[in-house]
Design a protein around this motif. Structure first.
Motif, mmCIF file in Angstrom:
data_model
loop_
_atom_site.group_PDB
_atom_site.id
_atom_site.type_symbol
_atom_site.label_atom_id
_atom_site.label_comp_id
_atom_site.label_asym_id
_atom_site.label_seq_id
_atom_site.Cartn_x
_atom_site.Cartn_y
_atom_site.Cartn_z
ATOM 1 N N GLU A 1 0.872 -1.172 0.000
ATOM 2 C CA GLU A 1 0.000 0.000 0.000
ATOM 3 C C GLU A 1 0.909 1.222 0.000
ATOM 4 O O GLU A 1 1.755 1.371 0.884
ATOM 5 N N ILE A 2 0.763 2.095 -0.983
ATOM 6 C CA ILE A 2 1.645 3.243 -1.158
ATOM 7 C C ILE A 2 0.944 4.522 -0.703
ATOM 8 O O ILE A 2 -0.179 4.799 -1.116
ATOM 9 N N HIS A 3 1.656 5.285 0.122
ATOM 10 C CA HIS A 3 1.162 6.584 0.571
ATOM 11 C C HIS A 3 2.229 7.628 0.261
ATOM 12 O O HIS A 3 3.392 7.455 0.643
ATOM 13 N N LEU A 4 1.846 8.679 -0.427
ATOM 14 C CA LEU A 4 2.738 9.801 -0.708
ATOM 15 C C LEU A 4 2.513 10.860 0.362
ATOM 16 O O LEU A 4 1.379 11.089 0.785
ATOM 17 N N LEU A 5 3.596 11.502 0.786
ATOM 18 C CA LEU A 5 3.493 12.574 1.776
ATOM 19 C C LEU A 5 4.274 13.781 1.285
ATOM 20 O O LEU A 5 5.447 13.667 0.926
ATOM 21 N N ASN A 6 3.610 14.929 1.257
ATOM 22 C CA ASN A 6 4.276 16.186 0.944
ATOM 23 C C ASN A 6 4.228 17.049 2.192
ATOM 24 O O ASN A 6 3.166 17.246 2.777
ATOM 25 N N VAL A 7 5.396 17.534 2.600
ATOM 26 C CA VAL A 7 5.484 18.372 3.794
ATOM 27 C C VAL A 7 5.742 19.812 3.358
ATOM 28 O O VAL A 7 6.729 20.096 2.689
ATOM 29 N N GLN A 8 4.845 20.686 3.753
ATOM 30 C CA GLN A 8 4.978 22.107 3.463
ATOM 31 C C GLN A 8 5.617 22.818 4.646
ATOM 32 O O GLN A 8 5.340 22.477 5.798
ATOM 33 N N PHE A 9 6.461 23.783 4.364
ATOM 34 C CA PHE A 9 7.070 24.574 5.421
ATOM 35 C C PHE A 9 6.042 25.544 5.983
ATOM 36 O O PHE A 9 5.267 26.140 5.232
ATOM 37 N N PRO A 10 6.019 25.720 7.298
ATOM 38 C CA PRO A 10 5.060 26.663 7.888
ATOM 39 C C PRO A 10 5.408 28.098 7.525
ATOM 40 O O PRO A 10 6.561 28.410 7.214
ATOM 41 N N GLN A 11 4.407 28.960 7.570
ATOM 42 C CA GLN A 11 4.625 30.379 7.312
ATOM 43 C C GLN A 11 5.291 30.998 8.547
ATOM 44 O O GLN A 11 4.901 30.705 9.667
ATOM 45 N N HIS A 12 6.271 31.829 8.322
ATOM 46 C CA HIS A 12 7.010 32.433 9.416
ATOM 47 C C HIS A 12 6.668 33.911 9.561
ATOM 48 O O HIS A 12 6.083 34.521 8.666
ATOM 49 N N GLY A 13 7.067 34.449 10.668
ATOM 50 C CA GLY A 13 6.904 35.878 10.893
ATOM 51 C C GLY A 13 5.465 36.248 11.192
ATOM 52 O O GLY A 13 4.710 35.500 11.805
ATOM 53 N N ASN A 14 5.085 37.403 10.707
ATOM 54 C CA ASN A 14 3.769 37.968 10.990
ATOM 55 C C ASN A 14 2.744 37.703 9.897
ATOM 56 O O ASN A 14 1.786 38.459 9.760
#
Length: 141
Positions: free
Chosen positions: A33-46
């Motif tokens: 069973e194949i699962h793809l995962l994409n990790v996005q960087f969180p927004q920084h600052g204000n």
């Protein structure tokens, strides 16, 4: 049935690892069973002062789908079904946490391809995942 997590970011290195992994699927008695995962960087600052949370979440989803597209296409062309997920955070932490929490049998990841010197100075997501993970990691070049 084995469950594999393939972290992908849409880069050539990531797509090459998926293509190479597809070639290795004959190793397994039963298709995993194949699962793809994409990790996005969180927004920084204000950023949250100027943009609402819903818009930020939508942005992460859109960018995540872009990062998943090539891998999904490669698997689709090979007739291999997959599920996909998008999360936000530090890539190495999110990959290892997600793999453990969701009970994956293996993480399949490609190297960043920075070269020996830059890899030693900067580190890479793949090497950090290999260090942090309690789930076996298959590194595909």
């Amino acid at each position: 049935m084995l469950k594999f997590l393939l972290p992908v970011d849409g880069s050539d290195t990531s797509n090459k690892a998926v293509a190479e992994f597809i070639k290795l699927l004959d190793w397994y008695k039963e298709a995993p069973e194949i699962h793809l995962l994409n990790v996005q960087f969180p927004q920084h600052g204000n950023v949250t002062l100027f943009i609402d949370k819903e818009s930020i979440n939508l942005y992460h989803q859109e960018e995540g789908m872009k990062g998943l597209k090539a891998a999904r296409d490669l698997l689709g062309q090979a007739g291999i079904p997959c599920q996909f997920h998008i999360t936000v955070g530090s890539p190495e932490e999110m990959i290892t946490r997600y793999a453990k929490e969701m009970g994956f049998d293996q993480i399949v990841i490609g190297p960043r391809g920075l070269g020996v010197v830059k890899g030693l100075l900067l580190g890479s997501v793949a090497s950090k995942v290999m260090q942090l993970s309690t789930v076996p990691v298959l590194l595909i070049k």
